[in-house]
Design an enzyme around this catalytic site. Structure first.
Site, PDB file in Angstrom:
ATOM      1  CB  SER A 220      -1.203   0.031   1.058  1.00 38.43           C
ATOM      2  OG  SER A 220      -1.271   1.198   1.669  1.00 38.43           O
TER       3      SER A 220
ATOM      4  CE1 TYR B  37      -3.662  -3.292   4.784  1.00 36.37           C
ATOM      5  CE2 TYR B  37      -2.907  -0.198   4.853  1.00 36.37           C
ATOM      6  CZ  TYR B  37      -3.386  -1.280   4.157  1.00 36.37           C
ATOM      7  OH  TYR B  37      -3.831  -1.636   2.955  1.00 36.37           O
TER       8      TYR B  37
HETATM    9  N1  LIG Z   1      -8.566  -0.891  -2.073  1.00 32.56           N
HETATM   10  C1  LIG Z   1      -7.607   0.221  -1.804  1.00 32.56           C
HETATM   11  O1  LIG Z   1      -7.475   1.426  -1.521  1.00 32.56           O
HETATM   12  C2  LIG Z   1      -6.339  -0.240  -1.421  1.00 32.56           C
HETATM   13  C3  LIG Z   1      -4.803   0.553  -1.180  1.00 32.56           C
HETATM   14  C4  LIG Z   1      -3.655  -0.068  -0.628  1.00 32.56           C
HETATM   15  C5  LIG Z   1      -3.753  -0.894  -0.429  1.00 32.56           C
HETATM   16  N2  LIG Z   1      -4.978  -2.106  -0.898  1.00 32.56           N
HETATM   17  C6  LIG Z   1      -4.556  -3.334  -0.707  1.00 32.56           C
HETATM   18  O2  LIG Z   1      -4.911  -4.503  -1.729  1.00 32.56           O
HETATM   19  C7  LIG Z   1      -4.811  -6.236  -1.160  1.00 32.56           C
HETATM   20  C8  LIG Z   1      -6.594  -5.647  -1.259  1.00 32.56           C
HETATM   21  O3  LIG Z   1      -7.577  -4.876  -0.622  1.00 32.56           O
HETATM   22  P1  LIG Z   1      -8.841  -4.996  -1.336  1.00 32.56           P
HETATM   23  O4  LIG Z   1      -9.084  -2.736  -1.155  1.00 32.56           O
HETATM   24  O5  LIG Z   1      -9.161  -5.468  -2.394  1.00 32.56           O
HETATM   25  O6  LIG Z   1      -9.640  -5.503   0.056  1.00 32.56           O
HETATM   26  P2  LIG Z   1     -10.731  -5.867   0.218  1.00 32.56           P
HETATM   27  O7  LIG Z   1     -12.000  -5.615  -1.069  1.00 32.56           O
HETATM   28  O8  LIG Z   1     -11.820  -5.266   1.063  1.00 32.56           O
HETATM   29  O9  LIG Z   1     -11.473  -7.101  -0.436  1.00 32.56           O
HETATM   30  C9  LIG Z   1     -10.548  -8.290   0.503  1.00 32.56           C
HETATM   31  C10 LIG Z   1     -10.594  -9.872   0.269  1.00 32.56           C
HETATM   32  O10 LIG Z   1      -9.821 -11.066   0.977  1.00 32.56           O
HETATM   33  C11 LIG Z   1     -10.710 -11.965   1.271  1.00 32.56           C
HETATM   34  N3  LIG Z   1     -10.690 -11.958   2.914  1.00 32.56           N
HETATM   35  C12 LIG Z   1     -10.045 -10.844   3.915  1.00 32.56           C
HETATM   36  N4  LIG Z   1      -9.439 -11.049   4.727  1.00 32.56           N
HETATM   37  C13 LIG Z   1      -9.143 -12.399   4.511  1.00 32.56           C
HETATM   38  C14 LIG Z   1      -8.874 -13.430   5.646  1.00 32.56           C
HETATM   39  N5  LIG Z   1      -8.256 -13.391   6.519  1.00 32.56           N
HETATM   40  N6  LIG Z   1      -8.187 -14.730   4.682  1.00 32.56           N
HETATM   41  C15 LIG Z   1      -8.788 -14.715   3.514  1.00 32.56           C
HETATM   42  N7  LIG Z   1      -9.554 -13.965   2.625  1.00 32.56           N
HETATM   43  C16 LIG Z   1      -9.281 -12.775   3.047  1.00 32.56           C
HETATM   44  C17 LIG Z   1     -12.173 -10.794   1.499  1.00 32.56           C
HETATM   45  O11 LIG Z   1     -13.482 -11.744   1.093  1.00 32.56           O
HETATM   46  P3  LIG Z   1     -13.876 -12.059   2.189  1.00 32.56           P
HETATM   47  O12 LIG Z   1     -13.866 -11.116   3.467  1.00 32.56           O
HETATM   48  O13 LIG Z   1     -15.046 -13.275   2.777  1.00 32.56           O
HETATM   49  O14 LIG Z   1     -13.027 -13.483   3.599  1.00 32.56           O
HETATM   50  C18 LIG Z   1     -11.635 -10.584  -0.124  1.00 32.56           C
HETATM   51  O15 LIG Z   1     -12.280 -11.307  -1.267  1.00 32.56           O
HETATM   52  C19 LIG Z   1      -5.211  -5.839   0.840  1.00 32.56           C
HETATM   53  O16 LIG Z   1      -3.623  -6.267   0.741  1.00 32.56           O
HETATM   54  C20 LIG Z   1      -4.897  -3.862   0.576  1.00 32.56           C
HETATM   55  O17 LIG Z   1      -4.307  -4.064   2.085  1.00 32.56           O
HETATM   56  C21 LIG Z   1      -6.023  -1.903  -0.758  1.00 32.56           C
END
Ligand SMILES: NC(=O)c1ccc[n+]([C@@H]2O[C@H](COP(=O)([O-])OP(=O)(O)OC[C@H]3O[C@@H](n4cnc5c(N)ncnc54)[C@H](OP(=O)(O)O)[C@@H]3O)[C@@H](O)[C@H]2O)c1
Length: 278
Positions: free
Chosen positions: A157, A170
């Protein structure tokens, strides 16, 4: 087409294809992980993914089957060591002991001021954001090595490089991931395993929606500090992840790549003012 031209185009096709390769993507039912599954499967890889919510995962598997993608899935909480071991056993039997690609995508935040974190919060955040990717990489190492051409991508991130007024634990865990990726790239280069990290800024996903709930001003401020002037789409992250896994990226390892609309560049005066020439 002449013989040399045909040979050239087929080697070009191989550089830009994941046909015949196998991949594990954690957290593929939503957001960035969902886009990564589709990107890799669209390039020809057979993909296994996981998440904690069985019904959502099953819905995704049905949709992917209808699109003609080769994707399987299993329920796994990657913050738990026993479940991580089970996941890698499942992947090993499904892909005959070989894995080309591991995408450590899962991450989560708890929005609080730094002094309000409990020991339990720190433990949950660290096991989800750091230990999951570290442990899955170690568990998958024999499978990646056996594939003879392995690639790991961590999803970090911008919070790993720039502090914000929420998410200190985080951000610290994501910074640790950036460094871990460099160490693994160094350690496993001899096994022909490349390791890179992709660090996104604000991307339109359910996680981002939760993070900015009741803090709409935060979205405006974030966008105002992003040279491209908007939030990103999950597909703009998955494209970079896919590139890093392709044979075309065979000399790229140990890198942290920010997919952030220019946020980490920002600039001294931003937005750039129009100045009178002198
Ligand atoms: N979106 C942003 O703005 C952003 C920015 C910087 C970095 N990131 C990084 O990008 C990555 C993905 O983020 P996202 O925004 O796509 O998140 P998201 O929308 O919350 O999706 C997360 C996915 O991971 C699964 N998940 C969450 N916790 C889990 C666990 N403990 N074990 C197995 N599966 C799990 C969720 O399904 P379930 O809840 O059903 O398990 C879902 O499929 C993360 O590492 C996040 O830190 C995101």
């Amino acid at each position: 087409m002449g013989e040399a031209e045909a040979k050239g185009s087929s080697s070009k096709d191989k550089r830009w294809s994941l046909q015949g390769m196998t991949a594990l993507v954690t957290g593929g039912s939503k957001g960035i992980g969902h886009a990564i599954v589709e990107e890799l499967a669209g390039l020809g890889a057979s993909v296994h993914t996981c998440s904690r919510t069985e019904s959502e995962l099953n819905n995704c598997l049905v949709e992917w089957k209808a699109k003609g993608f080769q994707v399987t899935g299993s329920v796994c909480d990657v913050s738990d060591q026993a479940q991580r071991e089970k996941l890698i056993n499942t992947v090993s039997s499904e892909f005959n002991g070989k894995l080309n690609i591991l995408i450590n995508n899962v991450g989560n935040n708890i929005r609080k001021p730094v002094s309000d974190y409990t020991a339990e919060d720190v433990s949950v955040l660290t096991s989800t954001n750091f230990e999951s990717g570290y442990s899955l990489s170690v568990l998958a190492h024999p499978l990646l090595k056996a594939s003879a051409a392995g690639s790991i991508v961590f999803i970090s991130s911008v919070g790993s490089a720039m502090p914000a007024n929420f998410g200190p634990i985080y951000g610290a865990n994501k910074a640790a991931i950036n460094q871990l990726g460099k160490y693994l790239a160094y350690d496993w280069a001899g096994d022909n395993i490349r390791v890179n990290t992709v660090a996104p800024a604000l991307i339109k996903t359910p996680l981002a929606q939760r993070a900015f709930e009741g803090f709409e001003e935060g979205i405006k401020t974030t966008i105002s500090r992003t040279p491209l002037g908007r939030a990103g789409e999950p597909e703009e992250v998955s494209a970079m992840v896919a590139f890093l896994c392709l044979p075309a990226a065979s000399y790229v390892t140990g890198q942290v790549i920010f997919v952030d609309g220019g946020m980490t560049v920002n600039g001294l005066f931003f937005p750039a003012p129009t100045l009178k020439p002198i």
